[in-house]
Design a protein around this motif. Structure first.
Motif, short mmCIF file in Angstrom:
data_model
loop_
_atom_site.label_atom_id
_atom_site.label_comp_id
_atom_site.label_asym_id
_atom_site.label_seq_id
_atom_site.Cartn_x
_atom_site.Cartn_y
_atom_site.Cartn_z
N ARG A 108 -52.69 60.74 6.71
CA ARG A 108 -53.62 59.65 6.41
C ARG A 108 -54.66 59.54 7.51
N GLY A 109 -55.89 59.33 7.10
CA GLY A 109 -56.98 59.01 8.02
C GLY A 109 -57.43 57.59 7.76
N THR A 110 -57.69 56.84 8.81
CA THR A 110 -58.09 55.45 8.69
C THR A 110 -59.31 55.19 9.57
N LEU A 111 -60.29 54.51 9.01
CA LEU A 111 -61.46 54.06 9.76
C LEU A 111 -61.52 52.56 9.61
N GLY A 112 -61.58 51.84 10.72
CA GLY A 112 -61.49 50.39 10.63
C GLY A 112 -62.46 49.64 11.51
N LEU A 113 -62.75 48.41 11.08
CA LEU A 113 -63.56 47.47 11.84
C LEU A 113 -62.75 46.20 11.98
N ASN A 114 -62.58 45.74 13.22
CA ASN A 114 -61.80 44.54 13.52
C ASN A 114 -62.69 43.48 14.12
N PHE A 115 -62.38 42.21 13.82
CA PHE A 115 -63.00 41.07 14.50
C PHE A 115 -61.89 40.28 15.16
N ARG A 116 -62.04 40.06 16.46
CA ARG A 116 -61.07 39.27 17.23
C ARG A 116 -61.74 37.99 17.71
N PRO A 117 -61.51 36.87 17.00
CA PRO A 117 -62.07 35.61 17.48
C PRO A 117 -61.42 35.16 18.79
N LEU B 270 -58.85 39.98 12.52
CA LEU B 270 -59.16 40.19 11.11
C LEU B 270 -59.58 41.64 10.98
N LYS B 271 -58.86 42.39 10.15
CA LYS B 271 -59.05 43.85 10.08
C LYS B 271 -59.55 44.26 8.70
N PHE B 272 -60.51 45.18 8.68
CA PHE B 272 -61.00 45.77 7.45
C PHE B 272 -60.95 47.28 7.62
N ASP B 273 -60.13 47.97 6.82
CA ASP B 273 -59.89 49.40 6.98
C ASP B 273 -60.20 50.16 5.69
N TYR B 274 -60.69 51.39 5.85
CA TYR B 274 -60.79 52.35 4.76
C TYR B 274 -59.73 53.41 5.01
N LEU B 275 -58.89 53.67 4.01
CA LEU B 275 -57.78 54.61 4.14
C LEU B 275 -57.99 55.79 3.20
N ARG B 276 -57.67 56.96 3.68
CA ARG B 276 -57.71 58.17 2.86
C ARG B 276 -56.44 58.95 3.16
N GLY B 277 -55.64 59.28 2.13
CA GLY B 277 -54.36 59.93 2.37
C GLY B 277 -54.13 61.12 1.47
N ALA C 172 -56.79 56.77 -1.79
CA ALA C 172 -57.90 56.19 -1.03
C ALA C 172 -57.93 54.70 -1.34
N GLY C 173 -58.39 53.92 -0.38
CA GLY C 173 -58.48 52.50 -0.64
C GLY C 173 -58.97 51.72 0.56
N PHE C 174 -59.18 50.44 0.32
CA PHE C 174 -59.58 49.51 1.35
C PHE C 174 -58.43 48.55 1.61
N LEU C 175 -58.32 48.11 2.85
CA LEU C 175 -57.26 47.20 3.23
C LEU C 175 -57.86 46.11 4.12
N PHE C 176 -57.58 44.85 3.77
CA PHE C 176 -57.97 43.72 4.60
C PHE C 176 -56.70 43.03 5.06
N SER C 177 -56.59 42.78 6.35
CA SER C 177 -55.40 42.11 6.87
C SER C 177 -55.77 41.15 7.99
N ILE C 178 -54.88 40.20 8.21
CA ILE C 178 -55.04 39.20 9.27
C ILE C 178 -53.73 39.15 10.04
N ALA C 179 -53.85 39.13 11.36
CA ALA C 179 -52.66 38.97 12.19
C ALA C 179 -52.95 37.97 13.30
N THR C 180 -51.95 37.18 13.61
CA THR C 180 -52.06 36.24 14.73
C THR C 180 -50.71 36.14 15.42
N TYR C 181 -50.73 35.82 16.65
CA TYR C 181 -49.52 35.72 17.46
C TYR C 181 -49.46 34.32 18.06
N PHE C 182 -48.29 33.72 18.01
CA PHE C 182 -48.13 32.37 18.57
C PHE C 182 -46.79 32.22 19.24
#
Length: 100
Positions: free
Chosen positions: A55-64, A70-77, A90-100
């Motif tokens: 799998r190859g992944t290209l991603g853009l993340n925003f860290r407030p 907040l992650k936006f990835d394009y996946l190709r497998g 192939a596809g797009f993936l949007f995910s959110i992660a937070t730590y507390f």
């Protein structure tokens, strides 16, 4: 259990991430963006020709903040099943992660 054989597995990944745009969002002075690329390879059964996934992944993340992303990835497998039949994804993936 006769007929069931567990074999060895191998895998690796290469990843590079570069941050940029520190403070571009004025209301979030500690925010930043990141761009990343990743390549994964897994061989689920080293004794079989096939049974692999790449799998190859290209991603853009925003860290407030440092603890939220907040992650936006394009996946190709590419896969090969146990019988060495080829598959592609192939596809797009949007995910959110937070730590507390």
């Amino acid at each position: 259990l006769e007929g069931i054989y567990a074999s060895g597995q191998n895998g690796l990944y290469l990843q590079a991430i570069r941050d940029f745009g520190h403070g571009w969002v004025r209301t979030m002075p500690s925010s930043r963006f990141e761009i990343g690329v990743r390549y994964d390879v897994v061989d689920f059964d080293v004794d079989l020709r096939g049974d692999t996934a790449r799998r190859g992944t290209l991603g853009l993340n925003f860290r407030p903040t440092d603890d939220t992303v907040l992650k936006f990835d394009y996946l190709r497998g590419w896969t090969r099943d146990r019988f060495n039949n080829r598959g592609e994804q192939a596809g797009f993936l949007f995910s959110i992660a937070t730590y507390f």
